[in-house]
Design an enzyme around this catalytic site. Structure first.
Site, short mmCIF file in Angstrom:
data_model
loop_
_atom_site.label_atom_id
_atom_site.label_comp_id
_atom_site.label_asym_id
_atom_site.label_seq_id
_atom_site.Cartn_x
_atom_site.Cartn_y
_atom_site.Cartn_z
N GLU A 1 100.69 104.02 89.43
CA GLU A 1 99.96 102.78 89.62
C GLU A 1 100.78 101.87 90.53
OE1 GLU A 1 97.77 99.15 87.18
OE2 GLU A 1 98.89 100.66 86.07
N GLY B 1 107.52 97.19 83.26
CA GLY B 1 107.92 97.24 81.86
C GLY B 1 107.53 98.56 81.24
N ALA B 2 106.32 99.00 81.55
CA ALA B 2 105.82 100.27 81.02
C ALA B 2 104.53 100.61 81.75
CB ALA B 2 105.57 100.17 79.52
N MET B 3 104.04 101.84 81.52
CA MET B 3 102.84 102.31 82.20
C MET B 3 102.00 103.14 81.24
SD MET B 3 100.96 102.45 84.80
CE MET B 3 99.41 103.35 84.85
N ASN C 1 99.83 105.60 81.33
CA ASN C 1 99.27 106.90 81.66
C ASN C 1 98.64 107.56 80.43
OD1 ASN C 1 100.90 106.73 84.23
ND2 ASN C 1 102.55 106.93 82.73
N HIS D 1 100.60 96.85 73.90
CA HIS D 1 99.86 96.65 75.16
C HIS D 1 99.51 97.99 75.81
CE1 HIS D 1 98.86 94.47 78.93
NE2 HIS D 1 99.29 95.59 79.50
N GLU D 2 100.51 98.86 75.96
CA GLU D 2 100.25 100.13 76.64
C GLU D 2 99.35 101.02 75.81
OE1 GLU D 2 101.04 100.04 79.62
OE2 GLU D 2 102.44 98.37 79.50
N HIS E 1 95.73 100.01 76.14
CA HIS E 1 95.14 100.43 77.42
C HIS E 1 94.36 101.74 77.29
CE1 HIS E 1 96.01 97.73 80.65
NE2 HIS E 1 97.32 97.78 80.54
N GLU F 1 94.05 94.48 82.77
CA GLU F 1 95.30 93.81 82.40
C GLU F 1 95.07 92.52 81.63
OE1 GLU F 1 97.90 95.27 82.28
OE2 GLU F 1 97.76 96.87 83.77
#
Length: 883
Positions: free
Chosen positions: A128, A268-270, A272, A304-305, A308, A327
């Protein structure tokens, strides 16, 4: 050669892709210098596209093309063309076809940390927003969704762990002694959600049973030796999974959920799909290495992740202009999660502080843009506070307008309508409007219009009629590209506090029965008037309770009204807000006095409030810790807004700290002793709140006359049993030129020199010191073994902390701080343009400073903008900041 102005990408030019990708098979053979990627894509022309003759143009960067096939036939060079950013197939078959490409890339040379890169022996991806095109040629856009099957081949010793999205379906050994694992993700996804991680990793494992009874395997992968620092992250993950089921009805959908923590990561993080990749600072925690703030951040970012998975993965964005759709909505969800897990009032204060510190200046400066932007040059520059924090506030306003039950119905309808789709902001708002039975027609302006509305409120009490009339008006200043603003729909929560300190039930004209003590009023025009009846005595209005809208409020309150609300407002946020307003008004008067040599009113009410709160028998320590803190020097600069003198601000704030410390010293000492937490460390809200208040008291005591504060800080540092107390004491000492400071810094370094995350704290504390020699110290630390320009965490800890969190020393009157940071921006741009562009944001408010500093900042911005060969990331920020 000179930079050419890159062409902007505009929302109005959006067109559906000319081709669809249905299935993807990736065969990836890992090698540091030449990773080989064999991509097999099942494709067809998109029936929704109006361009039936368009060639197939695939995105690709930093790739070496080895072979191209269509339906098994190798294409000659005359049937395709390649440039630095794309592969174009001139003609494709009618109907379905299979495209195969073989490419090579060099992960060890990838310092930008986009696509596939190698860090500390671990292969990792970050796709991303547009990193997948650095792995293989592809339609690298969010609305191109496909089912992925990924086979990874690696060395059995150096890469025993091979991870990708979805569920593992096959593994084995290869003829040449290597091994492979094959993964299948059954849910169609865009390429930005692809992930691959490989290396010699340890892991911890747990299970979670979903609300339908399915058992999910949970694994967190870390560098070996860090397994004992994953327990809190695992528990936070399970709490988040349970909360999302209960609050939003969302159940996890794969057999396994994985997290990988790496030390070099741009974000911070992703999120996937099924394989979240984290900056390890948001996973690894032990009481001796992580602070209360670290634990809270781990819990929030894990949530949060994970959230998602539905708001971002199962439903993704049609295009990057819709970024707030995933987001902003997911930030709102993680804020609600933290509020339920911890203290809701303290969380609200924390979120508003963040919004005002980062998003309000963005809205008021040259980089202002709508929550859904109209155009961009580099999408990486739009991962902004406006998209995230303001985007979350818009979701919160809808929640306020609908109420929890109706909001949930709207969200349920959104998931039902758009699961498996690439959606738009309109899709989201239409589902919320239909499900929650709301008219959001005017509210949509919040997504298209930039800027922060300013609300002016005034009230009049009629003693004869026992009525209170409240008038409110709104205005929004022009922003780049938007001179004229239409009125926003602004929900404003209001209460009236009587002379006895109690809320008055609110009954509007035309109503018979008394209403609630807090009412949400809807300001939809440029002006609005509301009359409350049966108001027995003159009240003090409490307006914008809970901060129900991201606006700047002028409630026309006198100093005595603020003092009254500081003591009596039943709304915790507005009680804190009254204290902040009082302190801000006092400090701005002190700044003006410092400039013209006059003597301002002392204003002892804040010091008395601190004394009274600390002396009270029953207190909420975390809330008290928030309310007694003064506005930061950065906040004061934003409020003053023009001809800012950083030296005068620093002098005024230090003078007020001294006055408070002197007036309330006994109460501060007593609270410092009472709030000591004994027994085993616990990061929960109760113990963390006590530590927060104790350390806030320590900060004031260090400002008091004499050396008692230094003595207490040094003792706390020596005897601390957790990182929270250790860092708090070290931070206090860092601003004081004394032997204890040097001793503590040296001791801390010796103890933690082999722990990179703790050393980041050590770097940041020195970068934020207010002492005169800080810039020289920062320069020296860039040569320290704990620092490297190639790791974003190191850059953020040292250089960004200096540029963004040390207003006094960054804004050195001779411009030395500006030159240093500008040099680092240019150096970073060659390594990692994303991080360079974010560092450049320290200059975004250059116009608000006094003329000498303004000229010096402008000079450095022009130097950056005029440098040949800039990345699009830095060019866009520099040019817009100067515009």
């Amino acid at each position: 050669m000179r930079n050419e102005d890159p062409r902007p990408i505009r929302l109005k030019d959006y067109q559906v892709p000319a081709f669809d990708t249905h299935e993807v098979m990736l065969d990836i053979e890992l090698d540091p210098k030449a990773t080989r990627v064999h991509a097999t894509l099942k494709m067809a022309r998109n029936p929704a596209s109006t361009d039936k003759k368009a060639p197939l143009k695939l995105d690709g960067e930093k790739l070496k093309l080895l072979e191209v096939k269509i339906d098994g036939e190798v294409l000659g060079a005359n049937r395709y063309s390649v440039d630095e950013e794309s592969l174009t197939i001139h003609e494709t078959p009618e109907g379905d076809f299979t495209l195969e490409t073989v490419t090579a890339c060099a992960p060890e040379d990838n310092t930008a940390l986009e696509g596939l890169y190698l860090t500390d022996g671990i292969y990792c991806t970050q796709c991303e927003a547009e990193g997948f095109r650095r792995i293989t040629y592809y339609l690298d856009r969010p609305d191109n969704m496909a089912v992925f099957r990924t086979r990874i081949t690696g060395d059995r010793k150096s890469e025993p762990v091979l991870l990708s999205n979805g569920n593992p379906v096959k593994k084995g050994k290869t003829k040449d002694g290597r091994h492979f694992v094959e993964w299948h993700d059954p849910f169609p996804k865009p390429s930005y959600l692809f992930a691959l991680v490989a290396g010699d990793l340890g892991h911890v494992e747990d299970k979670f049973t979903t609300m339908s009874g399915r058992e999910v395997t949970l694994r967190i992968f870390v560098e070996k030796g860090n397994e004992d620092r994953c327990a809190y992250a695992m528990e936070a993950l399970k709490r988040a999974m349970k909360w999302d089921e209960e609050r939003f009805g969302r159940e996890y959908d794969l057999d396994i959920f994985m997290i990988v923590a790496v030390s070099a990561f741009n974000m911070g993080a992703m999120e996937n799909k099924g394989l979240n990749v984290f900056n390890d600072k948001y996973i690894l925690a032990r009481p001796d290495t992580a602070t209360d703030a670290d634990y809270a951040a781990i819990e929030a970012i894990i949530a949060h992740e994970y959230f998602h998975n539905w708001t971002g993965n199962r439903i993704t964005c049609r295009d990057w202009f819709q970024l707030c759709l995933k987001e902003g909505l997911t930030v709102f969800r993680d804020q609600e999660f933290t509020s339920d897990m911890r203290s809701r009032p303290v969380k609200r204060i924390s979120d508003v502080r963040l919004l005002r510190a980062h998003q309000f200046p963005e809205d008021g400066g040259p980089l202002a843009h709508p929550v859904r932007p109209d155009s961009y040059i580099e999408i990486n520059n739009f991962y902004t506070a406006t998209v995230y924090e303001k985007g979350a506030e818009l979701c919160r306003m809808i929640h306020t307008m609908a109420g929890p039950k109706r909001f949930r119905k709207g969200m349920d309808l959104y998931f039902e309508r758009h699961d498996g789709e690439a959606a738009t902001v309109e899709d989201f708002l239409n589902a919320l409007a239909d499900g929650a039975k709301l008219d959001l027609t005017q509210f949509k302006r919040w997504y298209w219009q930039s800027g922060t509305p300013e609300v002016l409120a005034s009230g009049r009490y009629d003693a004869a009629r026992k009525t209170y009339t409240l008038k409110m008006s709104q205005v929004c200043q022009p922003t780049p590209g938007q001179r004229v603003k239409e009125p926003f729909h602004i929900p404003v929560a209001v209460g009236l506090v009587g002379p006895d300190g109690k809320d008055i039930p609110l009954t509007l004209d035309g109503e018979e029965k008394p209403g609630a003590k807090t009412r949400v009023l809807h300001l939809t025009g440029r002006e609005g008037t509301w009359r409350f009846k049966n108001v027995p005595e003159k009240p003090v209005p409490s307006i914008l309770r809970g901060f129900t809208a991201p606006v700047k409020l002028d409630a026309n309150l006198k100093e005595r009204d603020l003092v009254f609300l500081m003591k009596h407002d039943s709304d915790s946020f507005n009680r804190w807000e009254a204290a902040q307003r009082y302190a801000t008004n006092l400090l701005t008067r002190m700044v003006e006095a410092a400039k013209d040599g006059s003597t301002p009113r002392k204003g002892t009410a804040f010091a008395e409030m601190v004394h009274d709160l600390l002396s009270a028998k029953k207190i909420d320590p975390d809330f008290v810790a928030q309310i007694i803190l003064l506005p930061s020097e950065q906040t004061l600069a934003q409020i003053i807004g023009q001809d800012v003198d950083v030296d005068a601000i620093h002098t005024a704030r230090e003078a007020l700290r001294l006055a408070i410390a002197t007036h309330a010293k006994d109460a501060l000492l007593s609270a410092y002793a009472r709030m000591e937490v004994t027994g085993p460390y616990n990061p929960d809200a109760a113990d963390a709140g006590k530590r927060a208040l104790r350390n806030a008291c320590l900060g004031y005591l260090a400002a008091a006359p004499g050396d008692e504060g230094v003595r207490l800080a040094a003792e706390q540092f020596r005897h601390a049993t957790n990182m929270t107390d250790s860092i708090a004491a070290l931070s206090v000492l860092s601003h004081i030129d004394c032997p204890e400071r040097e001793e503590a810094l040296a001791t801390f370094h010796e103890r933690w020199k082999d722990n990179h995350l703790v050393m980041d704290k050590w770097l940041a504390i020195q970068a934020m010191s207010s002492l005169p020699g800080t810039l020289d110290e920062v320069k020296r630390l860039t040569q320290h073994p704990a620092f490297t320009m190639k790791n974003p965490n190191k850059v953020r800890s040292l250089i960004t902390s200096f540029a963004s969190a040390n207003q006094l020393r960054f804004h050195d009157a001779k411009g030395a701080g500006y030159r240093f940071v500008a040099d680092k921006v240019l150096e970073l741009d060659k390594l990692n343009p994303q991080v360079a562009a974010r560092l450049l944001g320290a200059f975004k408010s250059w116009r608000q400073f006094e003329p000498k500093r303004r000229k010096l900042m402008q000079k450095e911005l022009k130097r950056i903008a005029g440098t040949d060969g800039l990345s699009r990331d830095v060019y866009e920020i520099a040019s817009k900041t100067l515009a």
